[in-house]
Design an enzyme around this catalytic site. Structure first.
Site, PDB file in Angstrom:
ATOM      1  N   HIS A 126      -5.802   7.018  -2.258  1.00  0.00           N
ATOM      2  CA  HIS A 126      -6.735   6.052  -1.655  1.00  0.00           C
ATOM      3  C   HIS A 126      -7.949   5.866  -2.565  1.00  0.00           C
ATOM      4  O   HIS A 126      -8.441   6.821  -3.168  1.00  0.00           O
ATOM      5  CB  HIS A 126      -7.189   6.533  -0.262  1.00  0.00           C
ATOM      6  CG  HIS A 126      -6.104   6.407   0.763  1.00  0.00           C
ATOM      7  ND1 HIS A 126      -5.840   7.367   1.696  1.00  0.00           N
ATOM      8  CD2 HIS A 126      -5.209   5.406   0.983  1.00  0.00           C
ATOM      9  CE1 HIS A 126      -4.825   6.971   2.448  1.00  0.00           C
ATOM     10  NE2 HIS A 126      -4.420   5.793   2.034  1.00  0.00           N
TER      11      HIS A 126
ATOM     12  N   HIS B 137       1.368   4.204  -2.932  1.00  0.00           N
ATOM     13  CA  HIS B 137       1.331   5.676  -2.851  1.00  0.00           C
ATOM     14  C   HIS B 137       2.528   6.276  -3.583  1.00  0.00           C
ATOM     15  O   HIS B 137       2.386   7.209  -4.371  1.00  0.00           O
ATOM     16  CB  HIS B 137       1.364   6.125  -1.387  1.00  0.00           C
ATOM     17  CG  HIS B 137       0.047   6.016  -0.660  1.00  0.00           C
ATOM     18  ND1 HIS B 137      -1.161   6.351  -1.234  1.00  0.00           N
ATOM     19  CD2 HIS B 137      -0.243   5.636   0.617  1.00  0.00           C
ATOM     20  CE1 HIS B 137      -2.134   6.166  -0.344  1.00  0.00           C
ATOM     21  NE2 HIS B 137      -1.609   5.725   0.782  1.00  0.00           N
TER      22      HIS B 137
ATOM     23  N   HIS C 137       0.843  -1.205   0.000  1.00  0.00           N
ATOM     24  CA  HIS C 137       0.000   0.000   0.000  1.00  0.00           C
ATOM     25  C   HIS C 137       0.883   1.262   0.000  1.00  0.00           C
ATOM     26  O   HIS C 137       0.668   2.175  -0.807  1.00  0.00           O
ATOM     27  CB  HIS C 137      -0.897  -0.059   1.254  1.00  0.00           C
ATOM     28  CG  HIS C 137      -1.744   1.147   1.517  1.00  0.00           C
ATOM     29  ND1 HIS C 137      -3.116   1.104   1.447  1.00  0.00           N
ATOM     30  CD2 HIS C 137      -1.443   2.427   1.876  1.00  0.00           C
ATOM     31  CE1 HIS C 137      -3.613   2.286   1.748  1.00  0.00           C
ATOM     32  NE2 HIS C 137      -2.617   3.109   2.019  1.00  0.00           N
ATOM     33  N   GLU C 138       1.878   1.292   0.879  1.00  0.00           N
ATOM     34  CA  GLU C 138       2.741   2.488   0.954  1.00  0.00           C
ATOM     35  C   GLU C 138       3.581   2.641  -0.322  1.00  0.00           C
ATOM     36  O   GLU C 138       3.787   3.752  -0.797  1.00  0.00           O
ATOM     37  CB  GLU C 138       3.644   2.434   2.191  1.00  0.00           C
ATOM     38  CG  GLU C 138       2.896   2.358   3.532  1.00  0.00           C
ATOM     39  CD  GLU C 138       1.850   3.445   3.736  1.00  0.00           C
ATOM     40  OE1 GLU C 138       1.959   4.522   3.114  1.00  0.00           O
ATOM     41  OE2 GLU C 138       0.901   3.203   4.505  1.00  0.00           O
TER      42      GLU C 138
HETATM   43 ZN   LIG Z   1      -2.602   5.071   2.435  1.00  0.00          ZN
END
Ligand SMILES: [Zn+2]
Length: 608
Positions: free
Chosen positions: A223, A217, A213-214
């Site tokens: 998101h 980004h 997830h990071e």
């Molecule tokens: Zn996030």
């Protein structure tokens, strides 16, 4: 109002300088100097205040908001809480914005998102893409061996599914690079920002899906629920969100694009059902289709569409005229003869079921007018074990027939707010998107009819051992299951009095968010008929203090904690605490069947 906002600013500034070296951590792992960082945190405050005003009208963003903004919150039950020291610097819980992004968001709050309906979940600024491959990354000395192993695994996961390549470097290189470090919490910037760019993998951030997830980004993903089409899939219950975190639910009106990828409730980039909840237990994000309520917030791994978004942004046109992949699959951008298949599908062209994991299960099945059955491994006794996976691809012989599914006999899975062990039904026409995931103990009583002549049943266990499921299926000409009407909320607001220059009376209390255990929240609001009223527009209270009855499934679920040796299952063990007596939510404890506490979670909201 001015006085209270100044108060907020000064307290925030205090915390900005006084807390645990958060700015130092940012200064040393990102190419962001102190002036920029000051500007970013000031912009974040403005974003909070503007969003607050949008929700509450012209009233002070005062002491209560100051207190709120210091409370720990999480964006998913599967992701750790935002570190307190980082709160003044992070947007949406784990995003370190650059100054330009913060300015854009501030500018766009309050714009009519319906008129500016550009679709997005990928950063639109082409400069924010990583133009030079391989992407260099460095592992900072603050990371331990096990942490490094998890990070490298997550980097490889992205690398294996995209055209992106990564190169681990030991020394600080020239140009742009990612530096993984052990900071205060898990956070990252959106897209490439130039020079050194940290990704903080702090305590409890080691779940593979959290690291992916990071990294997502840093590659440019926002998101999922920031997309402007989010309204069609989720509803945010503002009543249960701490007022100062309202800005973390803003949909952005520019700066990102969705690249034609559908909204995915199973995205690893999606908030969980209790994001920014005032008590960390109350549901704040409701899926419009109630069947998906436990699908959102997963942090196991990237979804098919998470990967496709990055492949569309970075790797388009790499495989023209290559292999034809079926059922939503597409040629792998760096190995054009192979297909990237949606979850549950496999084979060279995604036309059969995905190979099982740690079990002998899964099949390509043909439905007929007679019922046929599917069961999870070991059903019902001894049941399934941790880390198993199976997929069944069910087809009806005639393309005009649909498939009907019905759960029978027994049904039991580890019970978590976002399903960790589950059965997933993909009965929608788009087999590439995530289906709805079912877990816990209540066997669904309705039957489910697919939209097309093809459907997928996926079983997945990560942490536990339990009964599992049994279902049967047959062909049908009944209409497909369509999305149910969204659940209604019961907050009632009293009409404004019109003539008074003070507040109207309070509206009725909303329904308590939980039926027992003391951790439910209710709220009520009042209206300010003229421009300025002092005081709260909304207040919260605890409710339903009766202890919850003993959970008959608890003992079995408790045994699951033993299976977590060497694995991370903090969230699960929290969920499972206290089986042998009627349950109260921490910090409440039962006294004669009533939940009490010396330190109630939300009593400090009471302001009558
Ligand atoms: Zn996030």
């Amino acid at each position: 109002m001015l006085a209270s906002f100044i108060l907020f600013l000064s307290i925030a500034a205090l915390s900005l300088k006084g807390e645990d070296g958060a700015p130092a951590e940012i200064n040393s792992h990102f190419a962001i100097n102190q002036n920029e960082l000051d500007a970013i945190s000031t912009l974040l405050l403005k974003i909070k205040e503007k969003s607050f005003k949008k929700a509450f009208g012209d009233r002070s963003f005062g002491n209560d908001a100051v207190e709120d903004s210091m409370k720990p919150v999480a964006i998913s039950g599967n992701q750790p809480e935002v570190d307190k020291a980082m709160i003044p610097f992070l947007y949406e819980g784990d995003i370190l914005l650059n100054q330009k992004q913060a300015e854009t968001i501030l500018l766009n709050i309050g714009e009519d998102t319906k008129r500016i309906r550009r679709k997005r979940n990928f950063v639109s600024d082409t400069l924010a893409k990583w133009s030079q491959l391989p992407i260099k990354y460095r592992l900072h000395e603050s990371l331990a061996f096990f942490e490094i192993a998890q990070i490298v695994r997550s980097v490889k996961f992205w690398e294996n599914r995209t055209c992106l390549s990564f190169e681990r470097v030991i020394n600080i290189p020239d140009g742009d690079f990612i530096e993984f470090f052990k900071g205060q919490g898990c956070y990252s910037m959106i897209g490439r920002n130039g020079g050194r760019q940290g990704i903080s993998i702090g305590q409890n951030c080691l779940k593979q899906g959290v690291i992916e997830h990071e990294i997502g980004h840093a590659l440019g993903l926002w998101h999922e629920q920031s997309r402007p089409d989010a309204d069609a899939y989720i509803k945010v219950l503002l009543d249960y969100i701490l007022p100062s975190y309202k800005s973390d639910f803003e949909q952005q009106t520019s700066g990102i694009v969705t690249l034609g990828i559908p909204y995915d409730l199973g995205s690893v980039m999606h908030y969980g059902p209790q994001a920014f909840s005032s008590d960390k237990m109350t549901t704040t994000v409701v899926t419009k289709d109630p069947l998906f309520r436990s699908t959102i917030g997963q942090r196991e791994t990237l979804s098919f569409y998470d990967v496709k978004t990055i492949n569309t942004a970075y790797c388009s046109g790499k495989c023209s005229g290559a292999t034809k992949c079926l059922n939503g699959g597409y040629p792998h951008p760096s190995r054009c003869s192979e297909c990237v298949c949606p979850s549950g599908l496999g084979g060279s062209v995604c036309d059969t079921f995905e190979a099982p994991k740690n079990a002998e299960c899964g099949a390509l099945l043909t439905a007929s007018s007679e019922w046929k059955e599917i069961t999870s491994p070991g059903f019902p006794d001894p049941g399934y074990n941790q880390d198993q996976q199976c997929a069944w691809l069910v087809q009806s012989p005639s393309s005009s027939d649909r498939i009907e599914f019905e759960f029978i006999d027994d049904f039991s899975f580890l019970c978590t707010s976002t399903c960790v062990d589950y059965v997933e039904l993909k009965i929608q026409a788009d087999l590439a998107n995530t289906g709805f995931r079912l877990c816990c103990y209540d066997m669904p009583s309705e039957t489910f009819v697919s939209e097309s002549s093809l459907a997928l049943v996926i079983f997945r266990s990560q942490l536990s051992s339990d009964v599992g499921f049994k279902l049967r299926f047959r062909t049908t000409s009944r209409p497909a299951r369509t999305t149910l009407p969204p659940p209604t909320t019961t907050t009632t607001v009293a009409p404004p009095s019109g003539s008074s220059i003070t507040w109207s009376g309070w509206g009725e209390w909303s329904e308590c968010s939980r039926t027992c255990g003391g951790c439910g929240v209710k709220s009520r609001t009042r209206q300010c008929p003229v421009s300025k009223c002092e005081g709260r527009r909304q207040e919260f209270n605890t409710c339903n203090l009766d202890a919850c009855p003993v959970d008959k499934h608890c003992a079995r679920a408790m045994s699951a904690t033993k299976l977590c040796n060497g694995r991370i299952c903090t969230t699960v063990s929290e969920v499972l605490s206290g089986c042998d007596e009627p349950l109260c939510c921490p910090p409440f404890f039962p006294v004669n069947g009533i939940c009490q506490s010396d330190d109630p979670l939300v009593n400090d909201f009471i302001d009558l």
